[in-house]
Design an enzyme around this catalytic site. Structure first.
Site, PDB file in Angstrom:
ATOM      1  N   ARG A 101       0.873  -1.184   0.000  1.00  0.00           N
ATOM      2  CA  ARG A 101       0.000   0.000   0.000  1.00  0.00           C
ATOM      3  C   ARG A 101       0.900   1.221   0.000  1.00  0.00           C
ATOM      4  O   ARG A 101       1.714   1.399   0.910  1.00  0.00           O
ATOM      5  CB  ARG A 101      -0.915   0.014   1.229  1.00  0.00           C
ATOM      6  CG  ARG A 101      -1.599   1.363   1.434  1.00  0.00           C
ATOM      7  CD  ARG A 101      -2.653   1.354   2.524  1.00  0.00           C
ATOM      8  NE  ARG A 101      -3.850   0.654   2.104  1.00  0.00           N
ATOM      9  CZ  ARG A 101      -5.077   0.919   2.561  1.00  0.00           C
ATOM     10  NH1 ARG A 101      -5.265   1.885   3.443  1.00  0.00           N
ATOM     11  NH2 ARG A 101      -6.114   0.220   2.156  1.00  0.00           N
ATOM     12  N   HIS A 128      -7.549   0.438  -6.178  1.00  0.00           N
ATOM     13  CA  HIS A 128      -7.759  -0.330  -4.939  1.00  0.00           C
ATOM     14  C   HIS A 128      -8.519  -1.620  -5.306  1.00  0.00           C
ATOM     15  O   HIS A 128      -9.688  -1.777  -4.966  1.00  0.00           O
ATOM     16  CB  HIS A 128      -8.538   0.520  -3.934  1.00  0.00           C
ATOM     17  CG  HIS A 128      -8.513   0.006  -2.526  1.00  0.00           C
ATOM     18  ND1 HIS A 128      -7.754  -1.099  -2.129  1.00  0.00           N
ATOM     19  CD2 HIS A 128      -9.158   0.432  -1.395  1.00  0.00           C
ATOM     20  CE1 HIS A 128      -7.939  -1.313  -0.839  1.00  0.00           C
ATOM     21  NE2 HIS A 128      -8.784  -0.394  -0.376  1.00  0.00           N
ATOM     22  N   GLN A 131     -10.557  -3.815  -2.709  1.00  0.00           N
ATOM     23  CA  GLN A 131     -11.838  -3.245  -2.289  1.00  0.00           C
ATOM     24  C   GLN A 131     -12.932  -3.582  -3.290  1.00  0.00           C
ATOM     25  O   GLN A 131     -14.058  -3.932  -2.916  1.00  0.00           O
ATOM     26  CB  GLN A 131     -11.703  -1.720  -2.145  1.00  0.00           C
ATOM     27  CG  GLN A 131     -12.958  -1.052  -1.625  1.00  0.00           C
ATOM     28  CD  GLN A 131     -13.279  -1.472  -0.198  1.00  0.00           C
ATOM     29  OE1 GLN A 131     -12.430  -1.404   0.671  1.00  0.00           O
ATOM     30  NE2 GLN A 131     -14.509  -1.897   0.053  1.00  0.00           N
ATOM     31  N   ASP A 223     -17.255   7.544  -1.311  1.00  0.00           N
ATOM     32  CA  ASP A 223     -15.977   7.396  -0.599  1.00  0.00           C
ATOM     33  C   ASP A 223     -15.631   8.776  -0.061  1.00  0.00           C
ATOM     34  O   ASP A 223     -16.246   9.777  -0.461  1.00  0.00           O
ATOM     35  CB  ASP A 223     -14.906   6.876  -1.586  1.00  0.00           C
ATOM     36  CG  ASP A 223     -13.553   6.617  -0.934  1.00  0.00           C
ATOM     37  OD1 ASP A 223     -13.483   6.549   0.312  1.00  0.00           O
ATOM     38  OD2 ASP A 223     -12.552   6.476  -1.673  1.00  0.00           O
ATOM     39  N   CYS A 263     -16.424   2.116   1.219  1.00  0.00           N
ATOM     40  CA  CYS A 263     -15.269   1.278   1.556  1.00  0.00           C
ATOM     41  C   CYS A 263     -14.783   1.497   2.980  1.00  0.00           C
ATOM     42  O   CYS A 263     -14.130   0.631   3.547  1.00  0.00           O
ATOM     43  CB  CYS A 263     -14.135   1.524   0.565  1.00  0.00           C
ATOM     44  SG  CYS A 263     -13.462   3.203   0.628  1.00  0.00           S
ATOM     45  N   ARG A 291     -13.944  -7.967   2.917  1.00  0.00           N
ATOM     46  CA  ARG A 291     -12.532  -7.747   2.585  1.00  0.00           C
ATOM     47  C   ARG A 291     -11.714  -8.970   2.999  1.00  0.00           C
ATOM     48  O   ARG A 291     -10.760  -9.355   2.323  1.00  0.00           O
ATOM     49  CB  ARG A 291     -12.014  -6.485   3.303  1.00  0.00           C
ATOM     50  CG  ARG A 291     -12.625  -5.160   2.825  1.00  0.00           C
ATOM     51  CD  ARG A 291     -12.236  -4.873   1.385  1.00  0.00           C
ATOM     52  NE  ARG A 291     -10.809  -5.000   1.206  1.00  0.00           N
ATOM     53  CZ  ARG A 291      -9.912  -4.044   1.469  1.00  0.00           C
ATOM     54  NH1 ARG A 291     -10.307  -2.872   1.869  1.00  0.00           N
ATOM     55  NH2 ARG A 291      -8.615  -4.261   1.289  1.00  0.00           N
TER      56      ARG A 291
END
Ligand code: CP
Ligand code: NVA
Length: 304
Positions: A101, A128, A131, A223, A263, A291
Site C-alpha cells: 500500500r 484499490h 476493495q 468514498d 469502503c 474484505r
C-alpha cells in the site's frame, strides 16, 4: 510469468467471478482453507494508514496457515532509498507474496516488474482492486447476479472508483459516476473501462448531477472526498464536493431496494449522512467483512 494483482485489469471475467464464488465458499466454511499456506510468508509493506486492509490481509494469511510480516514505510531500507528493484529481488528470495500500500501506482508496477513472487496492490493513489472484489461480492450477496445491475458512484473519481468501475465493467454492470468538475476519473481508465463494459453488456456514464446518477440505481456508493495524501487539498475539495453528500433525499431517488456501500473509513456529514450509513439500506459492515473473505480467495488464487 508471475501473476500479480495491481489493478482489476489483471483479471479476466471468469477469474473475477471465480474469486467471488470462492470468497463466498470460504465465508460459508472458513475452516476449509486451514493449512493451505503452511510455512509460507506474505510481506505486507504499507506507507499509508490502514484498518481493514491491514487486518484482513493479516487475518487471511493466518487463516490459511501462513505467516504475515507487516512493515511500515520507514522500517524497510526502501524508506532510506534502497531501490525498489533491489527490494523486490531480495523479498522474492524470502517471501511468497508481497502486498503493498503506497502512493504512486508506478512504484507498485516497478516492484512487480522486478519481483518473481506475486505482488498485490493493497491501495495506491490510482487503484484499490481488493476493495472492488469485496464490493462486488457484497452486491451479489444482497442483490443476486451482477450483470445488468446499476451502480451510482457519487463523489471523487478516485482510486476506489477506478477499481470498482473496472470490476463492474468486467461483470457486465452499468456504472454511473457523478463528480464535480475537476474531480473526474482518469480518462484513460474510463475509456478502457467503457470498452470492457460494452463487451460484457454493461456501460459507463460520466455525469455531474448526483440525482441523475442515482435515478433508479441498484447500488449507491461513495468514498471520502479527501483521500490519503490529499490533506493539503482539504479546503478546496470540501468546497467542490458541496452537494455531493449521499443523504436520505438522494437515496430515495435510487431503486426502493437499493443498497448503500462505502469502503470506509467514512466521514459522517461529509460524503454521507449518518442516517444513510447507519440506516437500513447500508451494507457497509458486510462490505468490510468481505474484505477478509475476498482476500482469502485472492491468496488461494495466487499461491495455492
Ligand atoms: N477500505 C479500506 O481499504 O480501508 P483501510 O484504509 O482501513 O484499509
Ligand atoms: N480513497 C481513499 C480510500 C481509503 C480506503 C483513500 O485513498 O484514502
Amino acid at each position: 510469468m508471475t501473476r500479480h494483482l495491481l489493478t482489476i485489469g489483471d483479471l479476466d471475467a471468469p477469474t473475477l467471478h471465480a474469486l467471488i464464488a470462492d470468497a463466498r465458499a470460504c465465508k460459508a466454511d472458513p475452516s476449509s482453507v486451514h493449512g493451505q499456506l503452511t510455512g509460507r510468508t506474505v510481506l505486507m509493506h504499507f506507507t499509508k494508514a490502514s484498518t481493514r486492509t491491514r487486518v484482513s490481509v493479516e487475518t487471511a494469511v493466518v487463516r490459511l496457515g501462513g505467516h504475515p510480516i507487516f512493515t511500515r514505510g520507514d522500517e524497510l531500507q526502501l524508506g532510506r532509498g534502497e531501490p525498489i528493484g533491489d527490494t523486490a529481488q531480495v523479498l522474492s528470495r524470502m517471501c511468497d507474496a508481497i502486498f503493498i500500500r503506497t502512493f504512486a501506482h508506478a512504484d507498485v508496477e516497478e516492484l512487480a516488474r522486478h519481483a518473481t513472487i506475486p505482488v498485490v496492490n493493497a491501495l495506491t493513489d490510482a487503484h484499490h482492486p481488493l476493495q472492488a472484489l469485496a464490493d462486488l461480492m457484497t452486491i451479489e450477496e444482497h442483490l443476486g447476479a451482477l450483470p445488468g445491475k446499476t451502480i451510482a458512484w457519487i463523489g471523487d473519481g478516485n482510486n476506489v472508483f477506478h477499481s470498482l468501475a473496472q470490476a463492474a465493467a468486467l461483470a457486465g454492470m452499468h456504472i454511473r459516476i457523478a463528480a464535480p468538475e475537476g474531480y473526474d476519473a482518469d480518462p484513460e481508465v474510463m475509456a478502457a473501462t467503457a470498452l470492457i463494459a460494452a463487451e460484457y453488456g454493461g456501460s459507463v456514464t460520466e455525469l455531474r448531477d448526483p440525482a441523475e446518477a442515482v435515478a433508479g440505481a441498484d447500488i449507491v456508493v461513495t468514498d471520502v472526498f479527501v483521500s490519503m495524501g490529499e490533506e493539503a487539498q482539504t479546503k478546496a475539495k470540501l468546497e467542490a464536493f458541496r452537494g455531493y453528500q449521499v443523504d436520505s433525499r438522494l437515496m430515495a431517488q435510487a431503486s426502493s431496494s437499493a443498497i448503500f456501500l462505502h469502503c470506509l473509513p467514512a466521514h459522517r456529514g461529509e460524503e454521507v449522512s449518518g442516517e444513510v450509513i447507519d440506516g437500513p439500506q447500508s451494507v457497509v459492515w458486510d462490505e468490510a467483512e468481505n474484505r477478509l473473505h475476498t482476500t482469502v480467495a485472492v491468496l488461494r488464487h495466487l499461491l495455492v
